[in-house]
Design a protein around this motif. Sequence first.
Motif, short mmCIF file in Angstrom:
data_model
loop_
_atom_site.label_atom_id
_atom_site.label_comp_id
_atom_site.label_asym_id
_atom_site.label_seq_id
_atom_site.Cartn_x
_atom_site.Cartn_y
_atom_site.Cartn_z
N GLN A 88 0.81 -1.20 0.00
CA GLN A 88 0.00 0.00 0.00
C GLN A 88 0.86 1.27 0.00
O GLN A 88 0.49 2.29 -0.59
CB GLN A 88 -0.93 0.01 1.24
CG GLN A 88 -2.05 -1.02 1.20
CD GLN A 88 -1.57 -2.41 1.58
OE1 GLN A 88 -0.40 -2.61 1.94
NE2 GLN A 88 -2.47 -3.39 1.48
N GLU A 89 2.02 1.18 0.63
CA GLU A 89 2.88 2.36 0.73
C GLU A 89 3.48 2.76 -0.62
O GLU A 89 3.90 3.92 -0.79
CB GLU A 89 4.02 2.09 1.72
CG GLU A 89 3.54 1.84 3.15
CD GLU A 89 4.71 1.53 4.08
OE1 GLU A 89 5.86 1.63 3.61
OE2 GLU A 89 4.46 1.20 5.24
N ILE A 90 3.52 1.85 -1.57
CA ILE A 90 4.17 2.16 -2.84
C ILE A 90 3.17 2.24 -3.99
O ILE A 90 3.57 2.35 -5.15
CB ILE A 90 5.25 1.11 -3.19
CG1 ILE A 90 4.63 -0.29 -3.29
CG2 ILE A 90 6.37 1.14 -2.16
CD1 ILE A 90 5.60 -1.34 -3.80
N VAL A 91 1.87 2.20 -3.69
CA VAL A 91 0.86 2.27 -4.75
C VAL A 91 1.02 3.53 -5.57
O VAL A 91 0.89 3.53 -6.80
CB VAL A 91 -0.55 2.18 -4.14
CG1 VAL A 91 -1.61 2.55 -5.19
CG2 VAL A 91 -0.82 0.79 -3.60
N SER A 92 1.30 4.64 -4.90
CA SER A 92 1.41 5.93 -5.61
C SER A 92 2.60 5.97 -6.56
O SER A 92 2.65 6.85 -7.43
CB SER A 92 1.54 7.07 -4.59
OG SER A 92 2.69 6.91 -3.79
N SER A 93 3.53 5.05 -6.42
CA SER A 93 4.69 5.02 -7.33
C SER A 93 4.34 4.48 -8.70
O SER A 93 5.13 4.63 -9.65
CB SER A 93 5.81 4.17 -6.71
OG SER A 93 6.25 4.72 -5.49
N LYS A 94 3.18 3.83 -8.83
CA LYS A 94 2.70 3.32 -10.12
C LYS A 94 3.73 2.41 -10.81
O LYS A 94 3.94 2.49 -12.02
CB LYS A 94 2.35 4.49 -11.05
CG LYS A 94 1.33 5.46 -10.50
CD LYS A 94 -0.05 4.81 -10.41
CE LYS A 94 -1.08 5.83 -9.96
NZ LYS A 94 -2.43 5.24 -9.80
N PHE A 95 4.33 1.52 -10.04
CA PHE A 95 5.33 0.63 -10.62
C PHE A 95 4.72 -0.28 -11.69
O PHE A 95 5.40 -0.64 -12.67
CB PHE A 95 5.99 -0.21 -9.54
CG PHE A 95 6.97 0.56 -8.70
CD1 PHE A 95 8.03 1.23 -9.28
CD2 PHE A 95 6.84 0.60 -7.32
CE1 PHE A 95 8.95 1.93 -8.52
CE2 PHE A 95 7.74 1.30 -6.54
CZ PHE A 95 8.80 1.97 -7.14
N ASP A 96 3.44 -0.65 -11.52
CA ASP A 96 2.81 -1.51 -12.52
C ASP A 96 2.66 -0.79 -13.86
O ASP A 96 2.88 -1.37 -14.93
CB ASP A 96 1.46 -2.03 -12.02
CG ASP A 96 0.53 -0.92 -11.57
OD1 ASP A 96 1.01 0.22 -11.34
OD2 ASP A 96 -0.68 -1.18 -11.43
N PHE A 97 2.30 0.49 -13.80
CA PHE A 97 2.18 1.28 -15.03
C PHE A 97 3.54 1.46 -15.70
O PHE A 97 3.68 1.32 -16.92
CB PHE A 97 1.57 2.65 -14.70
CG PHE A 97 1.41 3.55 -15.88
CD1 PHE A 97 0.39 3.36 -16.79
CD2 PHE A 97 2.30 4.59 -16.08
CE1 PHE A 97 0.24 4.18 -17.89
CE2 PHE A 97 2.16 5.44 -17.19
CZ PHE A 97 1.13 5.23 -18.09
N ILE A 98 4.55 1.74 -14.90
CA ILE A 98 5.90 1.87 -15.44
C ILE A 98 6.37 0.54 -16.04
O ILE A 98 6.96 0.50 -17.13
CB ILE A 98 6.88 2.31 -14.33
CG1 ILE A 98 6.52 3.71 -13.83
CG2 ILE A 98 8.32 2.27 -14.82
CD1 ILE A 98 7.31 4.15 -12.60
N GLY A 99 6.09 -0.55 -15.34
CA GLY A 99 6.53 -1.86 -15.81
C GLY A 99 5.90 -2.26 -17.12
O GLY A 99 6.55 -2.87 -17.97
N GLU A 100 4.62 -1.93 -17.31
CA GLU A 100 3.94 -2.27 -18.55
C GLU A 100 4.61 -1.59 -19.74
O GLU A 100 4.82 -2.20 -20.80
CB GLU A 100 2.47 -1.86 -18.46
CG GLU A 100 1.64 -2.26 -19.65
CD GLU A 100 0.19 -1.86 -19.49
OE1 GLU A 100 -0.62 -2.24 -20.36
OE2 GLU A 100 -0.14 -1.15 -18.52
N SER A 101 4.96 -0.32 -19.57
CA SER A 101 5.63 0.41 -20.65
C SER A 101 7.07 -0.07 -20.84
O SER A 101 7.55 -0.19 -21.97
CB SER A 101 5.61 1.91 -20.35
OG SER A 101 4.29 2.40 -20.25
#
Length: 352
Positions: free
Chosen positions: A44-57
């Motif tokens: 939950q603490e890293i949700v705002s980092s949007k790592f999933d969005f970055i990873g997809e790209s």
Amino acid sequence: MTDTDKLEQYINDTFSKIIDAQGRPLDVSLALPTLKQILTGYYQEIVSSKFDFIGESALQFAINLILVQRYSKYDNRILSLLAKKFRAPLQLYKQIGKQIQLNQYVRPTYLKEKMEMILGVLYYFYGIAAVQKFIEEAFVFFVENELNNASSPKKAKAPNSSDNNPVQTLYEMVKAGNGIVEISYLDTPDKKWQVNIIARLNEKSLLFSHARASGSKQKAKNEASRDILAFFANNPDVRRQLEISGDGNAETHALPISENDYCHLFDESTSIVNSRRALKTGDWDGENNCTHLTQDGHEEATLLLEKLLLSNNMDVDVDARQVKRQRQVPGTSVGTSNIANGTHPPSEKLAS
């Protein structure tokens, strides 16, 4: 050893094998806390980092880099088709997960989400080179399979075999890839039958066509089928290009078979391989809004589809039955073969 210790050991063992842009093993300690949160589900603490969005790209960029570095001999259009296959990369994620034994920490339901977060973390802390190395083995495995399948089609019997005929051979060739064959007839002003054969070599490959006219439907169909088989025998590179998925695009493309290369089964003996040089080159002619492959030029055969792939919307998957309805016009009769189901239309009984 506690569960936390086991998890940290797993992360270190798995990600320290990755090499960064300087050729050094990753310093896993930089990303260790974040990767632990992802794998334990407490992120939950890293949700705002949007790592999933970055990873997809980052995944798509890494895929393009691998294709360019490993398969640069192929035309850009072919590379684009290969890259497109991984826009929905679940099978790739499953293969990577299997390689790193991710199932001990991630349930299948959450595989895509977690994998894209991992890719995002790798890109954020280590750059695109780390993402590339992380996916490379699994990605190359799938690409090699795709290219091998396209380059090694099931061989049909020679069309001049005593126990075969051109129409049957064409059906068998298409059936090997679960493709389709559609045959339509039209009366010509000089009281002949014109047959038009439209086919695709597998379920989502590009549609191609060829037409011939003769005194009877059967003769026209046999000669048109033999023309197609002879063209593919003389131009295997073009056949391989047509076998690569076009994602079901609906445009039909006439094969560049000149009248000089027509097979005349009922006038003379014609071999499947004639004396014409094999088609190695090509350019495009968009005259009258019709796309035709031509036989002149000096580029590699992989360039034959360049303009086609540039001009088509490759994201649209059109049902072959819809294509048939759009093409059928008054005054014609259409026979369709659903190769995937192994059936032939009643009007299209193959000669024995």
